[in-house]
Design an enzyme around this catalytic site. Structure first.
Site, mmCIF file in Angstrom:
data_model
loop_
_atom_site.group_PDB
_atom_site.id
_atom_site.type_symbol
_atom_site.label_atom_id
_atom_site.label_comp_id
_atom_site.label_asym_id
_atom_site.label_seq_id
_atom_site.Cartn_x
_atom_site.Cartn_y
_atom_site.Cartn_z
ATOM 1 N N HIS A 1 -2.346 1.180 7.209
ATOM 2 C CA HIS A 1 -2.591 1.318 5.770
ATOM 3 C C HIS A 1 -2.201 2.717 5.293
ATOM 4 O O HIS A 1 -2.399 3.707 5.996
ATOM 5 C CB HIS A 1 -4.068 1.072 5.476
ATOM 6 C CG HIS A 1 -4.389 0.963 4.011
ATOM 7 N ND1 HIS A 1 -3.831 0.005 3.192
ATOM 8 C CD2 HIS A 1 -5.201 1.718 3.212
ATOM 9 C CE1 HIS A 1 -4.302 0.149 1.966
ATOM 10 N NE2 HIS A 1 -5.122 1.180 1.953
ATOM 11 N N ASP B 1 -8.350 4.638 -1.835
ATOM 12 C CA ASP B 1 -7.778 3.418 -1.270
ATOM 13 C C ASP B 1 -7.105 2.592 -2.361
ATOM 14 O O ASP B 1 -7.750 2.143 -3.314
ATOM 15 C CB ASP B 1 -8.873 2.598 -0.591
ATOM 16 C CG ASP B 1 -8.315 1.582 0.397
ATOM 17 O OD1 ASP B 1 -7.238 1.028 0.113
ATOM 18 O OD2 ASP B 1 -8.946 1.366 1.445
ATOM 19 N N CYS C 1 0.826 -1.217 0.000
ATOM 20 C CA CYS C 1 0.000 0.000 0.000
ATOM 21 C C CYS C 1 0.861 1.268 0.000
ATOM 22 O O CYS C 1 0.533 2.246 -0.671
ATOM 23 C CB CYS C 1 -0.965 0.006 1.181
ATOM 24 S SG CYS C 1 -0.167 -0.154 2.809
#
Length: 505
Positions: free
Chosen positions: A164, A182, A58
């Site tokens: 994240h 995201d 991520c």
């Protein structure tokens, strides 16, 4: 009859607190934010929106997305002829295998952003405030010249998972909500979250580093840094070299017998760690032979001209003259001068660069495939009717396939022989040991020389290494190297997650 398939297909986005970007409420928030001018950063980001290619990528996906949105040139090719940021290219501060297994820390992501050439401001939540964070979000949502990557804990939003990273794509002032783009798109879609709740998610402590999470404000520098030189942590010896430069050199110059610049250079260079040449590199321009022919594109010509100007400015410094005199004295005395690599002449260096270039062009850089450069040819040619350029052509073999690779070499206007030029014919026409060593000495922090006991010599060294009187192009090059060294020192000390302040210049 269909067989049951193990695995997961997406997750249901917990709403509230999040609002799905594609829902009717999410669309209304989007329209209102556009009308209020707080979605200006969205368009560039959405143009380069990507899905992380590994479950723990991520941070890398968020950073490559932002770097591409800011149009920062990586300076090396991704695949084919294209220069483009991809997760696989963000490997200078942490091995990709380690990131694949455990993810990347906040501090290491800051390191990567710096090394990739971005201007970075990093804030942990204990170093900032909700009001300051909101100001930064508004700033980057009302323009497209900066972007924010948040580091948060998913549990705050009732989502599955832990830490994240994702970019912030926009802001709705009326409802004080931020749009999270995201990068784990296989799991959750883009969604709006209350800014205060996002702050709470960033206030959580990363168990791996015992540090608060936070956010990165990333923007484009005034110009692409690292035009000609760069520091590399690809070779395992970089830790030893970084420690030598930052810890050992300041102690070496404190000795009583350091009475002149020659002696300063002697104590610094006489103890250089092995594989020192793997730590500082000059940046070559590589292309497929069939892509260029005898001509340079305007872009290639512009970059090569800038590299040559930096090289010229290095060679015009007073420090360079001292380095050349010192290295010449070692040669005359038949003593071993410091070498930057096992390949210390242009044909050998070019052969190595051609092999690396072939790997990059084929998209297999760092793989186990073996490339061998059968032959190199050094030529001076006039491209586009302009001044002569130095071109090294190599034929690279991989198994049964061959590929022609050209290396554009920044050079001074010295004459070269044609194919098969030996080292003696190449000295001084490309970034060699003397200018590379000069650039590295200039990049050492000023406090390196503070321990010199002779006051006159101390002032002379300060004058020689001062960046204030350097031409702006060289000054920016040196400060970029200095920032790289600062970050690598923090990595070497395992303190990159403790000290995120802007490196001192």
């Amino acid at each position: 009859m269909k067989m049951a398939m193990a695995g997961l297909y997406k997750r249901v986005l917990p709403s509230p607190p999040a609002v799905d970007f594609a829902s009717s409420d999410g669309k209304q928030l989007f329209i209102e934010a556009i009308q209020n001018g707080t979605m200006e950063g969205f368009y560039k980001l959405i143009s380069y929106f990507q899905t992380q290619s590994e479950p723990a990528y991520c941070g890398l996906a968020s950073l490559s997305m932002v770097l591409n949105a800011l149009a920062i040139d990586p300076g090396r090719k991704w695949k084919g002829p294209w220069r483009w940021f991809d997760e696989s290219m963000l490997d200078c501060c942490e091995p990709l295998e380690k990131v694949k297994e455990k993810g990347i820390s906040f501090g290491k992501l800051v390191c990567l952003a710096h090394c990739a050439g971005a201007k970075v401001q990093a804030f942990r939540t204990n170093q900032s405030s909700l009001d300051d964070f909101r100001k930064f979000v508004v700033r980057c949502s009302t323009s497209d010249d900066c972007h924010i990557i948040s580091s948060c804990h998913r549990a705050t939003f009732k989502q599955t998972g832990t830490g994240h990273f994702s970019p912030i794509g926009g802001y709705h002032a009326g409802r004080d909500m931020a749009l999270i783009l995201d990068v784990a798109r296989f799991k959750y879609p883009p969604h709006w979250v209350p800014l205060r709740l996002l702050w709470e998610a960033m206030e959580s402590v990363d168990e791996a580093t015992r540090q608060c999470r936070g956010f990165l404000l990333i923007s484009r520098p005034h110009r692409d840094p690292g035009l000609l030189y760069t520091l590399s942590c690809k070779h395992e010896s970089w830790v030893k070299v970084a420690k030598y430069l930052t810890d050992d050199v300041p102690n070496l110059v404190k000795t009583d017998d350091v009475k002149d610049v020659h002696k300063v250079l002697s104590v610094v260079f006489s103890s250089l760690p092995s594989h020192f040449g793997e730590f500082i590199k000059w940046i070559a321009e590589v292309r497929r032979r069939e892509d260029g022919g005898q001509n340079l594109s305007l872009e290639e010509n512009g970059r090569l001209s800038l590299k040559e100007e930096v090289l010229k400015q290095v060679q015009e410094t007073g420090l360079f003259k001292h380095v050349v005199a010192f290295l010449s004295s070692l040669t005359l005395c038949c003593r071993n001068a410091p070498t930057l690599s096992d390949e210390n002449n242009l044909p050998d260096i070019a052969a190595t660069v051609c092999c690396q270039g072939a790997e990059l062009l084929s998209g297999s850089f760092g793989s186990s495939e073996r490339y061998c450069c059968q032959e190199t040819c050094i030529r001076r040619l006039r491209a586009n009717g302009d001044k002569p350029i130095t071109l090294v052509s190599g034929t690279v073999v991989n198994g049964s396939s061959e590929q022609g690779v050209d290396v554009l070499v920044p050079s001074c206007p010295n004459k070269l022989n044609c194919c098969g030029s030996g080292p003696s014919n190449c000295n001084g026409i490309y970034p060699a040991g003397n200018d590379v060593l000069t650039a590295l000495l200039l990049a050492l922090p000023p406090e390196t020389w503070r321990g010199i006991k002779d006051e006159k010599l101390l002032n002379e060294m300060y004058s020689l290494v001062s960046t204030e009187n350097l031409p702006i192009l060289l000054q920016e090059e040196v400060l970029h190297l200095r920032r790289q060294l600062h970050i690598l020192k923090k990595c070497q000390e395992n303190k990159v997650d403790e000290d995120l302040g802007e490196p001192l210049c």
